[in-house]
Design a protein around this motif. Structure first.
Motif, mmCIF file in Angstrom:
data_model
loop_
_atom_site.group_PDB
_atom_site.id
_atom_site.type_symbol
_atom_site.label_atom_id
_atom_site.label_comp_id
_atom_site.label_asym_id
_atom_site.label_seq_id
_atom_site.Cartn_x
_atom_site.Cartn_y
_atom_site.Cartn_z
ATOM 1 N N THR A 96 8.297 59.574 6.314
ATOM 2 C CA THR A 96 9.127 58.697 7.124
ATOM 3 C C THR A 96 10.259 59.502 7.741
ATOM 4 O OG1 THR A 96 10.674 58.141 5.369
ATOM 5 C CG2 THR A 96 8.671 56.816 5.504
ATOM 6 N N ARG B 75 2.972 46.191 -3.850
ATOM 7 C CA ARG B 75 3.942 45.300 -3.195
ATOM 8 C C ARG B 75 4.214 44.078 -4.063
ATOM 9 N NH1 ARG B 75 2.736 42.875 1.594
ATOM 10 N NH2 ARG B 75 0.535 43.344 1.739
ATOM 11 N N GLN B 313 7.441 43.581 0.803
ATOM 12 C CA GLN B 313 7.141 44.880 1.420
ATOM 13 C C GLN B 313 7.764 45.983 0.583
ATOM 14 O OE1 GLN B 313 5.148 45.360 3.916
ATOM 15 N NE2 GLN B 313 4.871 43.218 4.497
ATOM 16 N N ASP B 316 8.893 51.962 1.404
ATOM 17 C CA ASP B 316 8.464 52.941 2.410
ATOM 18 C C ASP B 316 8.112 52.297 3.748
ATOM 19 O OD1 ASP B 316 6.290 51.991 0.702
ATOM 20 O OD2 ASP B 316 4.987 53.179 2.002
ATOM 21 N N THR B 317 7.697 51.037 3.739
ATOM 22 C CA THR B 317 7.381 50.410 5.022
ATOM 23 C C THR B 317 8.601 49.747 5.648
ATOM 24 O OG1 THR B 317 6.690 48.364 3.922
ATOM 25 C CG2 THR B 317 4.974 49.976 4.420
ATOM 26 N N LYS B 318 9.676 49.624 4.888
ATOM 27 C CA LYS B 318 10.904 49.052 5.444
ATOM 28 C C LYS B 318 11.944 50.125 5.775
ATOM 29 C CE LYS B 318 10.652 44.474 5.694
ATOM 30 N NZ LYS B 318 10.838 43.774 6.982
ATOM 31 N N GLN B 320 12.267 52.457 7.731
ATOM 32 C CA GLN B 320 11.759 53.009 8.978
ATOM 33 C C GLN B 320 12.702 52.551 10.081
ATOM 34 O OE1 GLN B 320 8.969 54.780 9.352
ATOM 35 N NE2 GLN B 320 7.631 54.330 7.612
ATOM 36 N N ALA B 326 7.762 47.450 8.732
ATOM 37 C CA ALA B 326 6.863 46.313 8.549
ATOM 38 C C ALA B 326 7.634 45.012 8.737
ATOM 39 C CB ALA B 326 6.248 46.363 7.159
#
Lengths: 322, 432
Positions: A96, B75, B313, B316-318, B320, B326
């Motif tokens: 990331t 999750r 979530q 790692d997907t947040k 960003q 996400a």
């Protein structure tokens, strides 16, 4: 010229955009940049203002001129400069933006200059890192040093911003340059007009406190400065405008359209130009009206001023000294 | 026979509007008796729960819960979601089919039911996909899926873009009187966007779509409902113009209901602030005028149900940039406090706020729960509607902590939760 050193110019330890800058901060940066214009024209161009500091240029998006401008600015101020170009593939490998940034943070830079294709990237980094962050362009959000260098260029030619009318023309919707310029020029007292086809204009653009035109002739009438924006190739062919030739016919700056502006009006472009798409070479290369090369020169000076101003906020001997 | 007596309660049955002090007796998991005079003559000779004057309500039914099971157990699992549910006063959750694999076959509905029986503290009712693989192309085996236990059909947070596919699915679903749950975001307008088109999104430079991307699909779906006669529930309404379309359709007598997510009632687009990805949800947060219209819609009964749209979530997907983060926010534990906020703001009665979380979803799903009445399953929530607190993510029970309400001041929450009379959550036993 170092008389003003260590007086704070910026109130924050980052430069993320022009929207949050005060008039005093803007004037302070422009005044400091004037000193650096003089220095850059001298034979001995190097100072020790950033001696011992580490500057990292982190570019997630290809850029020749902004990256080299920051690199030169850092080197002329005596900083150790490292350039990192991260292509999008490392993002797809699962790393990331913050992973990359925290890795760099561990190398203890003092200033991080970042360009990223996503809006808010610089803001995100500034919240997570220990060093000063300079936004060198984030998505369609802001590109503050471009607006500052444009302002410096304008001020050197017109003296002040009061009473000036500046037209920003082209792809407003996707342009960080447009947003940063709108905020900065409005604060400094200039009147701003936006000229673009409706597909390249956010529906709420009027909320910026600017005048909106969809016709170049009417929009350019009585304008002092014409600021052209680059039209991204992928937006030209059918998606936002039907073709480059249609765009050039109605929104490209040529002598005929420029004639509607105030006599002696000046032309600017952040580069790189699409000749024959948004601007005619005859206009771009006319040294009597085009400020395009001067903008590049001012770019180095303004970035030196920004780095200097941020370095004054660093603890003595560098922020990361234990 | 096992018996438990709930004494000294403020009994609220949202369906009937009954709201009086009294007691309630549970026998073998069902409500055996209740009322103001129950046990007036003396203490019963069975285990008791002293409600201390707090609200005893039917347990909450959340019609929109995403988990990560199967496929993304990091999750959230059915088990971990059920712990969050229990702590939020939720006794029944409808889980969405957006898993890996997608819940689009009877064996997978069976998997959810079995896993829930083995691991979940609350009732879990599977929603099945309306189209195979959520691809929006071919319809699922609606009849067989219903037999397997699917309570509704929908593609979760995917809109079926093709009107012909949607027409046929609605038409076929109407054979079985199956409930179709729609999601309304025109993919041609919204793909690649992360916010509602507005001055604020323009300033942030975030790609945005107009709120009418929702209205366009709601208009289409309602015309198709009119054509086919299917029972249709709009999974989330979030903007005024779409709600107006729903209100007009209801006035025409069409079999249409709708829900709103708690975050669309409590937050607006400006809460995205400095690109806070925990407030990136689907559909995106709307304008303040739209948010106010949603509150009005609940108050007037135009919106039937409030849902959590719980969507856990991982970090790692947040972590960003806003554009790449996400969508989704956890919500099982903030559903009740957001709904109670409408009551505290004087917009609804307490019973009406609870109705949107209990009997209203039960009626839409055709379930005999969500009421305080003799013979009903003893799914109960003991609620202190007035207790003030600040929401700390560390207090949440969900495996994911992506709450959009960090630091928010709330009033009211569940003190204890019971499924079939069994205590599945007791706040007094929390060790923090």
């Amino acid at each position: 010229m170092r008389g003003a050193a260590h007086s704070p110019i910026l109130k924050t330890s980052h430069l993320l955009g022009t929207e949050a800058l005060s008039v005093d901060e803007i004037v302070g940066l422009l005044d400091l940049a004037e000193d650096y214009v003089a220095l850059n024209r001298a034979a001995e161009k190097k100072t020790a203002v950033l001696k011992g500091c580490t500057l990292i240029n982190l570019f997630f998006e290809a850029s020749t001129r902004t990256q080299s401008s920051f690199e030169l600015a850092g080197k002329r101020l005596g900083a150790d400069v490292m350039n990192m170009s991260v292509n999008s593939s490392s993002v797809s490998k699962g790393e990331t933006l913050l992973d990359t940034a925290t890795t760099l943070n561990a190398m203890r830079p003092d200033i991080l200059v970042v360009r990223h294709q996503d809006s808010g990237a610089a803001e995100l980094l500034s919240r997570k890192l220990d060093c000063s962050v300079v936004n060198a362009g984030d998505g369609a959000h802001e590109h503050p040093t471009q607006a500052l260098l444009d302002a410096l260029t304008i001020r050197r030619h017109r003296g002040s911003f009061e009473g000036l009318t500046v037209a920003i023309c082209g792809d407003i919707a996707h342009s960080r340059v447009a947003r940063s310029n709108i905020h900065l020029l409005s604060k400094m007292g200039a009147r701003v007009r936006l000229i673009a086809p409706k597909t390249l204009l956010p529906p709420e653009a009027g909320r910026f406190g600017v005048e909106i035109f969809t016709d170049m002739h009417r929009g350019l009438e009585g304008v002092d400065i014409v600021m052209m924006l680059r039209l991204q190739l992928e937006r030209m062919t059918g998606a936002f405008v039907p073709s480059t030739r249609e765009y050039f016919r109605f929104f490209g700056l040529d002598r005929e359209k420029l004639a509607y502006a105030k006599p002696g009006a000046l032309v600017m472009h952040p580069g790189p130009m699409n000749r024959g798409v948004e601007i005619d070479s005859v206009v771009a290369d006319d040294i009597d009206v085009s400020l395009i090369h001067e903008q590049v020169e001012m770019g180095v000076a303004i970035r030196m001023a920004v780095l200097d101003a941020l370095a004054r906020g660093l603890p003595r001997g560098g922020r990361n000294t234990p | 026979m096992t018996r438990t007596a709930f004494l000294n309660a403020r009994l609220i049955d949202p369906a009937s509007g009954f709201d009086e002090p009294g007691a309630l007796l549970v026998e073998d998991g069902r409500i055996a008796d209740l009322g103001p005079r129950l046990f007036a003559g003396g203490k019963p000779d069975c285990p008791t729960v002293d409600c201390k004057g707090q609200v005893l309500s039917p347990g909450l039914i959340d019609m929109r819960v995403f988990t990560g099971e199967p496929g993304s157990e990091h999750r959230e699992t059915l088990g971990s979601a059920s712990e969050a549910a229990a702590a939020g006063g939720v006794t029944t959750m409808v889980v969405m089919p957006n898993t890996d694999p997608v819940i689009d076959a009877p064996s997978l509905v069976d998997f959810i039911t079995r896993r829930a029986a083995a691991t979940a503290r609350v009732r879990v009712l599977p929603m099945a996909a309306l189209t195979r693989g959520l691809a929006g192309e071919t319809m699922t085996e609606i009849g067989l899926l219903m037999e397997a236990g699917a309570v509704a059909f929908g593609d979760g947070d995917h809109t079926i873009a093709n009107a012909r596919v949607m027409r046929r699915a609605l038409s076929y679903a109407s054979n079985f009187d199956a409930l179709v749950v729609g999601h309304a975001e025109d993919p041609d307008l919204t793909t690649g966007t992360a916010m509602t088109e507005s001055e604020f999104a323009m300033r942030l430079g975030v790609a945005a779509a107009p709120a009418i991307a929702e209205t366009i699909i709601v208009e289409r779906d309602i015309r198709l409902v009119e054509l086919t006669g299917a029972r249709y529930h709009l999974g989330q309404v979030s903007c005024r113009s779409a709600l107006e379309v729903v209100i007009a359709a209801k006035a025409r007598g069409l079999p249409i209901t709708c829900a709103v997510s708690a975050h669309h009632l409590a937050l607006n687009e400006l809460d995205v602030g400095a690109y806070f990805t925990f407030r990136k949800v689907k559909p995106p947060l709307r304008s303040e005028a739209d948010r106010a219209a949603m509150v009005e819609g609940v108050a007037e009964g135009a919106i039937d149900v409030i849902v959590s749209s719980h969507d856990p979530q991982a970090a790692d997907t947040k972590r960003q940039t806003f554009g790449h983060a996400a969508f989704g926010a956890v919500g099982l534990e903030t559903l009740l406090p957001v709904a109670l906020g409408l009551y505290h703001d004087g917009r609804t009665t307490l019973a009406h706020a609870l109705r949107t979380l209990t009997s209203a979803p039960a009626d839409i799903l055709g379930l005999k729960i969500g009421r305080l009445e003799k013979g009903a399953a003893a799914d109960l929530a003991l609620i202190d509607p007035d207790v003030p607190y600040i929401l700390e993510p560390s207090d949440l029970h969900s495996r994911a902590l992506n709450t959009p309400f960090e630091g928010r001041r709330f009033m009211g929450r569940a003190l204890a939760t019971f499924v079939s009379g069994e205590c599945v959550y007791d706040r007094s036993k929390e060790v923090r």
